[in-house]
Scaffold this motif. Structure first.
Motif, PDB file in Angstrom:
ATOM      1  N   THR A  44       0.830  -1.178   0.048  1.00 40.81           N
ATOM      2  CA  THR A  44       0.029   0.019   0.009  1.00 40.81           C
ATOM      3  C   THR A  44       0.840   1.235   0.020  1.00 40.81           C
ATOM      4  O   THR A  44       0.621   2.330  -0.732  1.00 40.81           O
ATOM      5  N   ARG A  45       1.816   1.328   0.775  1.00 39.08           N
ATOM      6  CA  ARG A  45       2.672   2.419   0.904  1.00 39.08           C
ATOM      7  C   ARG A  45       3.527   2.742  -0.626  1.00 39.08           C
ATOM      8  O   ARG A  45       3.556   3.791  -1.039  1.00 39.08           O
ATOM      9  N   ILE A  46       3.918   1.606  -1.207  1.00 30.85           N
ATOM     10  CA  ILE A  46       4.305   1.813  -2.617  1.00 30.85           C
ATOM     11  C   ILE A  46       3.482   2.238  -3.562  1.00 30.85           C
ATOM     12  O   ILE A  46       3.694   3.168  -4.287  1.00 30.85           O
TER      13      ILE A  46
ATOM     14  N   LEU B 259       3.034   5.981  -2.648  1.00 30.94           N
ATOM     15  CA  LEU B 259       4.111   6.919  -3.165  1.00 30.94           C
ATOM     16  C   LEU B 259       4.186   6.907  -4.609  1.00 30.94           C
ATOM     17  O   LEU B 259       4.340   8.266  -5.151  1.00 30.94           O
ATOM     18  N   GLY B 260       4.099   6.054  -5.212  1.00 31.98           N
ATOM     19  CA  GLY B 260       3.755   5.883  -6.835  1.00 31.98           C
ATOM     20  C   GLY B 260       2.798   6.752  -7.241  1.00 31.98           C
ATOM     21  O   GLY B 260       3.166   7.512  -8.196  1.00 31.98           O
ATOM     22  N   GLU B 261       1.844   6.677  -6.571  1.00 30.87           N
ATOM     23  CA  GLU B 261       0.526   7.544  -7.243  1.00 30.87           C
ATOM     24  C   GLU B 261       0.963   9.069  -6.567  1.00 30.87           C
ATOM     25  O   GLU B 261       0.897   9.896  -7.647  1.00 30.87           O
ATOM     26  N   GLN B 262       1.755   9.313  -5.546  1.00 32.94           N
ATOM     27  CA  GLN B 262       2.040  10.764  -5.311  1.00 32.94           C
ATOM     28  C   GLN B 262       3.018  11.159  -6.489  1.00 32.94           C
ATOM     29  O   GLN B 262       3.063  12.414  -7.009  1.00 32.94           O
ATOM     30  N   PHE B 263       4.216  10.827  -6.709  1.00 35.78           N
ATOM     31  CA  PHE B 263       5.038  10.877  -7.746  1.00 35.78           C
ATOM     32  C   PHE B 263       4.404  11.160  -8.920  1.00 35.78           C
ATOM     33  O   PHE B 263       4.847  11.953  -9.650  1.00 35.78           O
ATOM     34  N   MET B 264       3.437  10.170  -9.249  1.00 37.31           N
ATOM     35  CA  MET B 264       2.700  10.295 -10.553  1.00 37.31           C
ATOM     36  C   MET B 264       1.986  11.503 -10.911  1.00 37.31           C
ATOM     37  O   MET B 264       2.291  11.986 -11.951  1.00 37.31           O
ATOM     38  N   LEU B 265       1.367  11.913  -9.734  1.00 37.21           N
ATOM     39  CA  LEU B 265       0.380  13.113  -9.870  1.00 37.21           C
ATOM     40  C   LEU B 265       1.254  14.272  -9.792  1.00 37.21           C
ATOM     41  O   LEU B 265       0.885  15.486 -10.516  1.00 37.21           O
ATOM     42  N   ALA B 266       2.451  14.309  -9.239  1.00 41.71           N
ATOM     43  CA  ALA B 266       3.429  15.540  -8.961  1.00 41.71           C
ATOM     44  C   ALA B 266       4.228  15.655 -10.236  1.00 41.71           C
ATOM     45  O   ALA B 266       4.531  16.850 -10.611  1.00 41.71           O
ATOM     46  N   ARG B 267       4.589  14.534 -10.643  1.00 43.27           N
ATOM     47  CA  ARG B 267       5.941  14.660 -11.862  1.00 43.27           C
ATOM     48  C   ARG B 267       5.331  13.931 -13.087  1.00 43.27           C
ATOM     49  O   ARG B 267       6.119  14.280 -14.142  1.00 43.27           O
TER      50      ARG B 267
ATOM     51  N   LYS C 165      14.065   4.969  -2.085  1.00 46.79           N
ATOM     52  CA  LYS C 165      14.751   5.940  -1.009  1.00 46.79           C
ATOM     53  C   LYS C 165      13.714   6.390   0.045  1.00 46.79           C
ATOM     54  O   LYS C 165      14.076   6.698   1.198  1.00 46.79           O
ATOM     55  N   GLU C 166      12.399   6.549  -0.281  1.00 42.24           N
ATOM     56  CA  GLU C 166      11.377   7.101   0.565  1.00 42.24           C
ATOM     57  C   GLU C 166      11.088   6.195   1.639  1.00 42.24           C
ATOM     58  O   GLU C 166      10.723   6.446   2.992  1.00 42.24           O
ATOM     59  N   LEU C 167      10.837   4.973   0.964  1.00 46.44           N
ATOM     60  CA  LEU C 167      10.740   3.799   1.907  1.00 46.44           C
ATOM     61  C   LEU C 167      11.886   3.306   2.770  1.00 46.44           C
ATOM     62  O   LEU C 167      11.714   2.429   3.879  1.00 46.44           O
ATOM     63  N   GLU C 168      13.014   3.701   2.436  1.00 47.50           N
ATOM     64  CA  GLU C 168      14.351   3.376   3.178  1.00 47.50           C
ATOM     65  C   GLU C 168      14.573   1.734   2.989  1.00 47.50           C
ATOM     66  O   GLU C 168      14.808   1.067   3.899  1.00 47.50           O
TER      67      GLU C 168
END
Length: 197
Positions: free
Chosen positions: A14-16, A19-27, A39-42
């Protein structure tokens, strides 16, 4: 596998997705990699590949999850029991959330620019999502026109496509300027749809 391990794997997946969704919508889909998520999940990128062997798998999962959200949202009593005008305003509220959440764009806006370079499976999923959203909006518009609370010429599906395109564009404009530009565009859209000519 123990319940705790299963829960942990689910949480990581779920966290992946988040984050994937956040990156996709932002970039945009092509502007992030598994390295960014790791990197975000360490964690190491291999941990991402465990859940989603390829980035295409991740992209498809993100869009399908959004389609599931659409299905659930439009079926909620707090949405189905609204008048057509109120349903339209509820949709606008969803888009407004994108402006306030780190100036994100909508799924269509995030993926349309990269569409020709997206894997075919993602292209098809995006078409499915967009078609279902357009059909729902068209139904709202048709019901509103029949009730006399919405005013537009032409076919409801064509008008729905125009509305969604306008909203997607408004989110892009807000990125360049600010939320006030988005509000002006939406105010004009409401004026044209909800006020008699």
């Amino acid at each position: 596998m123990s319940a705790q391990a299963t829960s942990s794997a689910y949480d990581t997946r779920t966290r992946i997705l988040d984050l994937g969704e956040q990156f996709m919508l932002a970039r945009g889909f092509n502007a992030f990699s598994y390295q960014h998520i790791a990197k975000e999940l360490e964690v190491k990128p291999a941990a991402i590949h465990y859940h989603f062997p390829s980035k295409e798998d991740l992209g498809v999962a993100i869009i399908r999850r959004q389609l599931n959200r659409l299905h659930k949202w439009r079926g909620l009593p707090r949405v189905t029991e609204l008048t057509p005008t109120q349903q339209f305003d509820a949709l606008l509220e969803v888009y407004h959330g994108r402006v306030t959440e780190r100036q994100q764009v909508c799924f269509f806006g995030a993926l349309a620019a990269d569409f020709q370079t997206l894997p075919e499976a993602m292209q098809q999923e995006l078409r499915t999502f967009t078609t279902e959203l357009t059909e729902w909006v068209a139904g709202v518009l048709a019901a509103g026109r029949e009730a006399g609370t919405m005013h537009f010429r032409g076919h409801p599906v064509s008008k729905a496509s125009q509305v969604l395109t306008t909203l997607a564009g408004a989110l892009q404009v807000a990125r360049v300027y600010d939320a006030r530009q988005y509000e002006r565009i939406v105010a004009q859209l409401r004026t044209e749809l909800l006020e008699p000519a």
